[in-house]
Design a protein around this motif. Structure first.
Motif, PDB file in Angstrom:
ATOM      1  N   GLY A  61       0.811  -1.213   0.000  1.00 12.15           N
ATOM      2  CA  GLY A  61       0.000   0.000   0.000  1.00 12.15           C
ATOM      3  C   GLY A  61       0.842   1.260   0.000  1.00 12.15           C
ATOM      4  O   GLY A  61       0.533   2.232  -0.694  1.00 12.15           O
ATOM      5  N   ILE A  62       1.931   1.260   0.768  1.00  8.04           N
ATOM      6  CA  ILE A  62       2.824   2.423   0.790  1.00  8.04           C
ATOM      7  C   ILE A  62       3.444   2.644  -0.579  1.00  8.04           C
ATOM      8  O   ILE A  62       3.542   3.781  -1.068  1.00  8.04           O
ATOM      9  CB  ILE A  62       3.918   2.229   1.861  1.00  8.04           C
ATOM     10  N   ALA A  63       3.875   1.553  -1.227  1.00 10.10           N
ATOM     11  CA  ALA A  63       4.496   1.675  -2.551  1.00 10.10           C
ATOM     12  C   ALA A  63       3.530   2.269  -3.566  1.00 10.10           C
ATOM     13  O   ALA A  63       3.900   3.141  -4.359  1.00 10.10           O
ATOM     14  CB  ALA A  63       4.994   0.306  -3.015  1.00 10.10           C
ATOM     15  N   PHE A  64       2.283   1.811  -3.539  1.00 13.02           N
ATOM     16  CA  PHE A  64       1.294   2.341  -4.476  1.00 13.02           C
ATOM     17  C   PHE A  64       0.903   3.776  -4.123  1.00 13.02           C
ATOM     18  O   PHE A  64       0.770   4.629  -5.003  1.00 13.02           O
ATOM     19  CB  PHE A  64       0.053   1.448  -4.502  1.00 13.02           C
ATOM     20  N   ALA A  65       0.691   4.038  -2.831  1.00  8.33           N
ATOM     21  CA  ALA A  65       0.307   5.382  -2.404  1.00  8.33           C
ATOM     22  C   ALA A  65       1.391   6.400  -2.743  1.00  8.33           C
ATOM     23  O   ALA A  65       1.089   7.560  -3.043  1.00  8.33           O
ATOM     24  CB  ALA A  65       0.029   5.390  -0.899  1.00  8.33           C
ATOM     25  N   ALA A  66       2.637   5.974  -2.714  1.00  5.71           N
ATOM     26  CA  ALA A  66       3.748   6.887  -3.017  1.00  5.71           C
ATOM     27  C   ALA A  66       3.639   7.474  -4.414  1.00  5.71           C
ATOM     28  O   ALA A  66       4.137   8.577  -4.674  1.00  5.71           O
ATOM     29  CB  ALA A  66       5.080   6.163  -2.853  1.00  5.71           C
ATOM     30  N   LEU A  67       2.997   6.744  -5.326  1.00  2.00           N
ATOM     31  CA  LEU A  67       2.870   7.230  -6.701  1.00  2.00           C
ATOM     32  C   LEU A  67       2.062   8.520  -6.789  1.00  2.00           C
ATOM     33  O   LEU A  67       2.146   9.237  -7.788  1.00  2.00           O
ATOM     34  CB  LEU A  67       2.216   6.159  -7.575  1.00  2.00           C
ATOM     35  N   ALA A  68       1.281   8.818  -5.737  1.00  2.00           N
ATOM     36  CA  ALA A  68       0.471  10.038  -5.754  1.00  2.00           C
ATOM     37  C   ALA A  68       1.256  11.263  -5.311  1.00  2.00           C
ATOM     38  O   ALA A  68       0.802  12.393  -5.515  1.00  2.00           O
ATOM     39  CB  ALA A  68      -0.748   9.862  -4.841  1.00  2.00           C
ATOM     40  N   PHE A  69       2.443  11.074  -4.738  1.00  2.00           N
ATOM     41  CA  PHE A  69       3.202  12.192  -4.186  1.00  2.00           C
ATOM     42  C   PHE A  69       4.010  12.892  -5.276  1.00  2.00           C
ATOM     43  O   PHE A  69       4.681  12.234  -6.071  1.00  2.00           O
ATOM     44  CB  PHE A  69       4.132  11.708  -3.074  1.00  2.00           C
ATOM     45  N   GLU A  70       3.962  14.207  -5.269  1.00  6.11           N
ATOM     46  CA  GLU A  70       4.668  14.985  -6.297  1.00  6.11           C
ATOM     47  C   GLU A  70       6.157  14.686  -6.358  1.00  6.11           C
ATOM     48  O   GLU A  70       6.705  14.538  -7.461  1.00  6.11           O
ATOM     49  CB  GLU A  70       4.436  16.488  -6.073  1.00  6.11           C
ATOM     50  N   PRO A  71       6.880  14.569  -5.231  1.00  5.57           N
ATOM     51  CA  PRO A  71       8.299  14.234  -5.353  1.00  5.57           C
ATOM     52  C   PRO A  71       8.545  12.909  -6.064  1.00  5.57           C
ATOM     53  O   PRO A  71       9.548  12.758  -6.769  1.00  5.57           O
ATOM     54  CB  PRO A  71       8.768  14.181  -3.893  1.00  5.57           C
ATOM     55  N   VAL A  72       7.628  11.958  -5.903  1.00 13.08           N
ATOM     56  CA  VAL A  72       7.800  10.654  -6.538  1.00 13.08           C
ATOM     57  C   VAL A  72       7.537  10.749  -8.029  1.00 13.08           C
ATOM     58  O   VAL A  72       8.357  10.307  -8.847  1.00 13.08           O
ATOM     59  CB  VAL A  72       6.879   9.598  -5.887  1.00 13.08           C
ATOM     60  N   TRP A  73       6.377  11.336  -8.424  1.00 14.96           N
ATOM     61  CA  TRP A  73       6.149  11.397  -9.874  1.00 14.96           C
ATOM     62  C   TRP A  73       7.044  12.410 -10.555  1.00 14.96           C
ATOM     63  O   TRP A  73       7.312  12.305 -11.755  1.00 14.96           O
ATOM     64  CB  TRP A  73       4.676  11.579 -10.233  1.00 14.96           C
ATOM     65  N   SER A  74       7.566  13.370  -9.809  1.00 12.38           N
ATOM     66  CA  SER A  74       8.577  14.261 -10.375  1.00 12.38           C
ATOM     67  C   SER A  74       9.866  13.492 -10.646  1.00 12.38           C
ATOM     68  O   SER A  74      10.529  13.695 -11.678  1.00 12.38           O
ATOM     69  CB  SER A  74       8.851  15.422  -9.421  1.00 12.38           C
ATOM     70  N   THR A  75      10.229  12.585  -9.721  1.00 11.42           N
ATOM     71  CA  THR A  75      11.416  11.756  -9.916  1.00 11.42           C
ATOM     72  C   THR A  75      11.265  10.872 -11.141  1.00 11.42           C
ATOM     73  O   THR A  75      12.183  10.749 -11.963  1.00 11.42           O
ATOM     74  CB  THR A  75      11.657  10.887  -8.670  1.00 11.42           C
ATOM     75  N   PHE A  76      10.096  10.256 -11.306  1.00 11.77           N
ATOM     76  CA  PHE A  76       9.856   9.454 -12.505  1.00 11.77           C
ATOM     77  C   PHE A  76       9.875  10.323 -13.756  1.00 11.77           C
ATOM     78  O   PHE A  76      10.460   9.950 -14.779  1.00 11.77           O
ATOM     79  CB  PHE A  76       8.505   8.738 -12.392  1.00 11.77           C
ATOM     80  N   GLY A  77       9.229  11.479 -13.690  1.00  9.04           N
ATOM     81  CA  GLY A  77       9.124  12.328 -14.872  1.00  9.04           C
ATOM     82  C   GLY A  77      10.447  12.898 -15.335  1.00  9.04           C
ATOM     83  O   GLY A  77      10.660  13.088 -16.532  1.00  9.04           O
TER      84      GLY A  77
END
Length: 385
Positions: free
Chosen positions: A119-135
């Motif tokens: 759940g933490i791994a999936f929920a992390a995808l909603a955080f801007e620092p995480v999707w900014s890192t992917f982007g």
């Protein structure tokens, strides 16, 4: 489904749960490399190609921003030289796998079950620092996945992992100071030795680049980008936006005071048995005092937010309200709602200034919450005694 928290049973349950979720997580993210700009990965790829072809990794023409990591990082990025498309897929898969490591170590530190880790791994995808890192194709999640097992896990390679992370990017070096502050001198020595080993290896392979980095480029503040840019959520960024980039001495003084105070707080929490709180406070202190802490660097907010939610004892409480606000700030990427770039950051009003430094203020709030947890423990001890 009932989760048995006995260590052996947890391990048996974790293997099928994590194996079953690995594939959908990776599939979910596979589309991302082909739709994102991945500007930072472009720099990594160029540095890798320069290294493979015997060129200077720090003077690559046409990039705009220069390569800012130690030469050891370029050695590790060498596979990116196989092609830009390959690099995009590789960094995305590595970051996705890192999310699972981060979720697992966070859940274990909080004594939650393996389903919570997923759940933490999936929920992390909603955080801007995480999707900014992917982007942007950054390595922030990979570094966090290296550090989390070292700092809150039970590995015997704590010093080695911290040393390798510091050799890739200098900012994890604050955890070496944390080891020293908590009197774990042997592990601190191993971390220092490992970091020195990465420097020596880089020097053997790229002597000129190593000398240039440590004598010139590491002191060049213009390489990462302008410090006042809205994405810089460090003390330096806040002071630069308020002062027009003219208060470097004030930033150095403030960063020194905050750095010492943060490490002292972390040591106090460690001594009280609040190890996870101490690690989070150390990480947040590093983000605050670093000259550049782009929003993508704030992936530490994933374990920090989980920690904040774990402290909620009732639905209607200030801790729950704080956890909601904290989550909302980082899910929405609040500072990005302001006008930015072209020096617009110098013209914010009072309310906009608060929004512009939202990540920084949340870090201060999280450190305050950690101190509150320490105060609750001391109060409980006094009552029981």
């Amino acid at each position: 489904m009932t989760i048995d928290l006995q260590p052996a049973r947890v391990r048996r349950q974790a293997i099928p749960v994590l194996a079953a979720t690995m594939l959908p997580v990776l599939c979910l993210l596979l589309w991302h490399p082909w739709n994102a700009t991945m500007g930072d990965l472009r720099v990594y790829h160029a540095a890798a190609r320069a290294f493979v072809h015997g060129q200077d990794i720090y003077t690559i023409p046409g990039l705009g921003l220069g390569f800012t990591y130690p030469p050891f990082a370029a050695l590790l990025f060498a596979p990116f030289a196989l092609g830009a498309g390959f690099a995009r897929v590789l960094i995305t898969l590595a970051s996705a796998a890192s999310l699972l490591v981060i979720g697992w170590t966070t859940a274990r530190a909080l004594r939650w079950g393996p389903l919570a880790a997923v759940g933490i791994a999936f929920a992390a995808l909603a955080f801007e620092p995480v999707w900014s890192t992917f982007g942007l194709g950054q390595i922030n999640l990979v570094l966090l996945a290296l550090l989390m097992p070292a700092l809150v896990g039970r590995t015997r390679f704590r010093g080695v992992l911290i040393g390798v992370a510091t050799g890739i990017k200098l900012t994890p070096g604050i955890f070496i100071l944390y080891l020293l502050m908590t009197r774990r001198f042997r592990e601190a020595a191993i971390a220092c030795g490992t970091t020195a080993g990465t420097l020596l290896l880089a020097y053997v392979v790229m002597p000129r680049a190593t000398i240039d980095f440590w004598t010139k480029y590491v002191f060049d503040p213009s390489r990462p980008g302008p410090p006042h840019y809205i994405s810089n959520q460090s003390l330096h960024g806040a002071i630069a936006r308020l002062s027009g980039n003219s208060a470097v001495p004030l930033w150095l003084l403030t960063a020194t005071v905050v750095g010492v105070a943060g490490l002292l707080i972390a040591r106090r929490l460690h001594d009280r048995g609040l190890e996870f709180d101490a690690v989070v406070v150390t990480a947040l202190t590093g983000l605050l005092v670093s000259p550049i802490s782009w929003t993508g660097h704030w992936v530490w907010i994933v374990p920090a937010t989980a920690l904040a939610w774990s402290r909620c004892s009732a639905v209607l409480s200030w801790r729950t309200a704080w956890a909601v606000v904290l989550t909302a700030v980082f899910v929405t990427g609040l500072p990005w709602w302001l006008p930015f770039a072209h020096d617009q950051e110098f013209h914010y009003n009072a309310v906009q200034t608060v929004v512009a430094n939202a990540y920084l203020l949340c870090a201060v709030g999280l450190i305050g919450q950690a101190l509150n947890s320490d105060a609750r423990i001391r109060y409980t001890w006094r009552v029981r005694s």
